[in-house]
Design an enzyme around this catalytic site. Structure first.
Site, mmCIF file in Angstrom:
data_model
loop_
_atom_site.group_PDB
_atom_site.id
_atom_site.type_symbol
_atom_site.label_atom_id
_atom_site.label_comp_id
_atom_site.label_asym_id
_atom_site.label_seq_id
_atom_site.Cartn_x
_atom_site.Cartn_y
_atom_site.Cartn_z
ATOM 1 N N LYS A 196 6.591 2.815 -1.182
ATOM 2 C CA LYS A 196 8.006 2.528 -0.939
ATOM 3 C C LYS A 196 8.424 2.950 0.471
ATOM 4 O O LYS A 196 9.072 2.197 1.184
ATOM 5 C CB LYS A 196 8.901 3.261 -1.961
ATOM 6 N N ARG A 271 16.667 7.316 -9.899
ATOM 7 C CA ARG A 271 15.469 7.675 -10.655
ATOM 8 C C ARG A 271 15.796 7.953 -12.114
ATOM 9 O O ARG A 271 14.881 8.233 -12.896
ATOM 10 C CB ARG A 271 14.846 8.926 -10.056
ATOM 11 N N ARG A 310 -3.097 10.649 0.797
ATOM 12 C CA ARG A 310 -1.925 10.939 1.627
ATOM 13 C C ARG A 310 -1.760 12.448 1.793
ATOM 14 O O ARG A 310 -1.384 12.940 2.858
ATOM 15 C CB ARG A 310 -0.677 10.337 0.970
ATOM 16 N N ARG A 316 2.849 17.492 2.225
ATOM 17 C CA ARG A 316 3.731 17.615 1.068
ATOM 18 C C ARG A 316 3.084 18.456 -0.013
ATOM 19 O O ARG A 316 1.975 18.158 -0.465
ATOM 20 C CB ARG A 316 4.091 16.234 0.513
ATOM 21 N N ARG A 328 4.585 14.298 -11.826
ATOM 22 C CA ARG A 328 5.487 13.307 -11.207
ATOM 23 C C ARG A 328 5.395 11.969 -11.948
ATOM 24 O O ARG A 328 6.387 11.286 -12.129
ATOM 25 C CB ARG A 328 5.154 13.150 -9.722
HETATM 26 P P1 AMP Z 1 9.689 11.123 -3.217
HETATM 27 O O1 AMP Z 1 9.535 11.430 -1.778
HETATM 28 O O2 AMP Z 1 10.618 9.972 -3.461
HETATM 29 O O3 AMP Z 1 8.394 10.968 -3.947
HETATM 30 O O4 AMP Z 1 10.454 12.380 -3.881
HETATM 31 C C1 AMP Z 1 9.838 13.663 -3.892
HETATM 32 C C2 AMP Z 1 10.554 14.584 -4.864
HETATM 33 O O5 AMP Z 1 11.945 14.717 -4.513
HETATM 34 C C3 AMP Z 1 10.582 14.093 -6.318
HETATM 35 O O6 AMP Z 1 9.395 14.409 -7.018
HETATM 36 C C4 AMP Z 1 11.782 14.859 -6.837
HETATM 37 O O7 AMP Z 1 11.475 16.209 -7.071
HETATM 38 C C5 AMP Z 1 12.739 14.822 -5.666
HETATM 39 N N1 AMP Z 1 13.591 13.595 -5.741
HETATM 40 C C6 AMP Z 1 13.636 12.557 -4.863
HETATM 41 N N2 AMP Z 1 14.519 11.616 -5.234
HETATM 42 C C7 AMP Z 1 15.057 12.066 -6.387
HETATM 43 C C8 AMP Z 1 15.996 11.538 -7.290
HETATM 44 N N3 AMP Z 1 16.588 10.346 -7.086
HETATM 45 N N4 AMP Z 1 16.321 12.282 -8.382
HETATM 46 C C9 AMP Z 1 15.758 13.464 -8.610
HETATM 47 N N5 AMP Z 1 14.840 14.008 -7.819
HETATM 48 C C10 AMP Z 1 14.473 13.325 -6.717
#
Ligand code: AMP
Length: 372
Positions: A196, A271, A310, A316, A328
């Site tokens: 994404k 989400r 990655r 991360r 996740r």
């Molecule tokens: P991402 O970079 O989108 O994979 O997000 C990394 C982490 O950020 C996720 O595993 C969540 O812990 C937190 N996070 C990101 N977006 C959301 C969301 N919309 N709702 C809740 N937690 C989020």
């Protein structure tokens, strides 16, 4: 929030059918309360707009009563400069009756005043006025309105009997004129590691959109040790979702930072279903909406390998530990994946094959973006 298109204009819901129903019942109760016990009032509905209100009002009125409908018609007088107003519909003798006018809406009060003047000549016992809606800012008459259902601001409304150029009378709620959506807002969707972020970075340039990645915003806050960052860190490190309230407020702030945006690519948001609903109403307040959810579809076994790869360079904390990655996916499958149904139900879901070379996938996504 519900948006309706009538002819060339857009309308958003202002008063729900439940609220209307409560208002109408309260009005009917109050009118009854204020009348002498044995009074049999004659209700007079002013057509066309009042027909739904009059029907529901009458059903809610607990007592003997009659109803009649009138229409105000303009005639050219014999002297061409004067226009004569006449009520069509009242033929019966109404002298010594208690007449209660039922109006759907009163704005400037001009029509109402004319109706009132005509009834005044008919020797009735008492004349009262009930209006479902009233626009206090534009009312220009002295005439007292005995019962008002709800005051509203001076914007054009339709629904529940009221029309815009003939349409909209059959809507169950009241809708208010709004401006046409101007933005292109896209939810870029997919499980962790679907690509994404990579695709959003390419597509935002191509379509001149603002990219909001909630994950990136959280990581930025963690890095800068802000209050939000400290709060979110423990969830993110464990691969859990950050609580909705925190995430939703953060997202609204990010959107509001970009008042000139032509649209947004939402990446990693919504989400959960409550995030999706919050996003809908937040955009509706701005007379905007989500044009579509575009989802990158990638099999899960491919994803774990991608994320571990990655993790070698991303820095991360949630990309390196297989257990956290599994969590996740668990969060995704239990809370997020259902959003496909949420958008599909609106005819707004577009699945795209997310396996292949980056440019190939960008092309596939672009084909969908072009249609939204
Ligand atoms: P991402 O970079 O989108 O994979 O997000 C990394 C982490 O950020 C996720 O595993 C969540 O812990 C937190 N996070 C990101 N977006 C959301 C969301 N919309 N709702 C809740 N937690 C989020």
């Amino acid at each position: 929030m519900m948006i309706k298109k009538l002819h060339d204009l857009y309308f958003k819901e202002l008063v729900s059918k439940e609220e209307i129903s409560k208002i109408v019942k309260t009005l009917a109760y109050q009118v009854k309360q204020d009348l002498p016990k044995d009074e049999k009032p004659l209700f007079v509905g002013i057509l066309n707009g009042c027909f739904m209100f009059a029907a529901d009002f009458l059903r809610a009125y607990n007592g003997d009563c009659e109803i009649s409908f009138v229409k105000l018609a303009s005639y050219e007088g014999t002297n061409s400069s004067e226009s004569v107003k006449k009520l069509i519909g009242i033929n019966e003798d109404i002298s010594d009756r208690t007449v209660i006018i039922l109006e759907d809406i009163i704005d400037t009060g001009t029509t109402l005043q004319e109706i009132y003047e005509i009834f005044r000549t008919k020797n009735i016992k008492e004349l009262k006025i009930v209006s479902l809606f009233f626009k206090p800012d534009v009312y220009r008459k002295e005439l007292h309105i005995n019962y008002i259902g709800k005051n509203i601001e001076d914007k054009f409304i339709v629904g529940y009997g009221l029309d815009y150029d003939g349409l909209g009378r059959n809507l169950n709620s009241i809708y208010q004129l709004t401006t046409q959506p101007k933005m292109k807002n896209i939810v870029l969707f997919g499980p962790p590691g679907a690509g994404k972020g990579t695709q959003a970075t390419l597509l935002k340039e191509k379509y001149d959109l603002v990219h909001i990645s909630t994950g990136d915003v959280f990581r930025f806050n963690i890095k800068n040790e802000t209050e939000l960052g400290v709060l979110a860190k423990k969830y993110i490190d464990a691969g859990d979702l950050v609580p909705d309230e925190v995430t939703i407020n953060m997202l609204k702030e990010e959107v509001n930072k970009n008042p000139e945006a032509k649209g947004f690519i939402f990446d990693g948001f919504p989400r959960t279903e409550s995030q999706a609903k919050a996003l809908d109403s937040f955009l509706a307040e701005k007379s905007e909406r989500i044009n579509g959810m575009v989802a990158l579809e990638v099999p899960e076994d491919l994803l774990v390998a991608r994320i571990l790869e990655r993790g070698k360079t991303s820095g991360r904390s949630d990309d390196t530990d297989e257990e956290k990655i599994r969590n996740r996916f668990n969060e995704y499958n239990t809370k997020t994946a259902i959003l496909k149904d949420f958008y599909e139900a609106k005819g707004n879901y577009y699945g795209v094959d997310g396996v292949g070379a980056i440019e190939e996938i960008t092309d596939r996504l672009s084909k969908v973006f072009d249609t939204l």
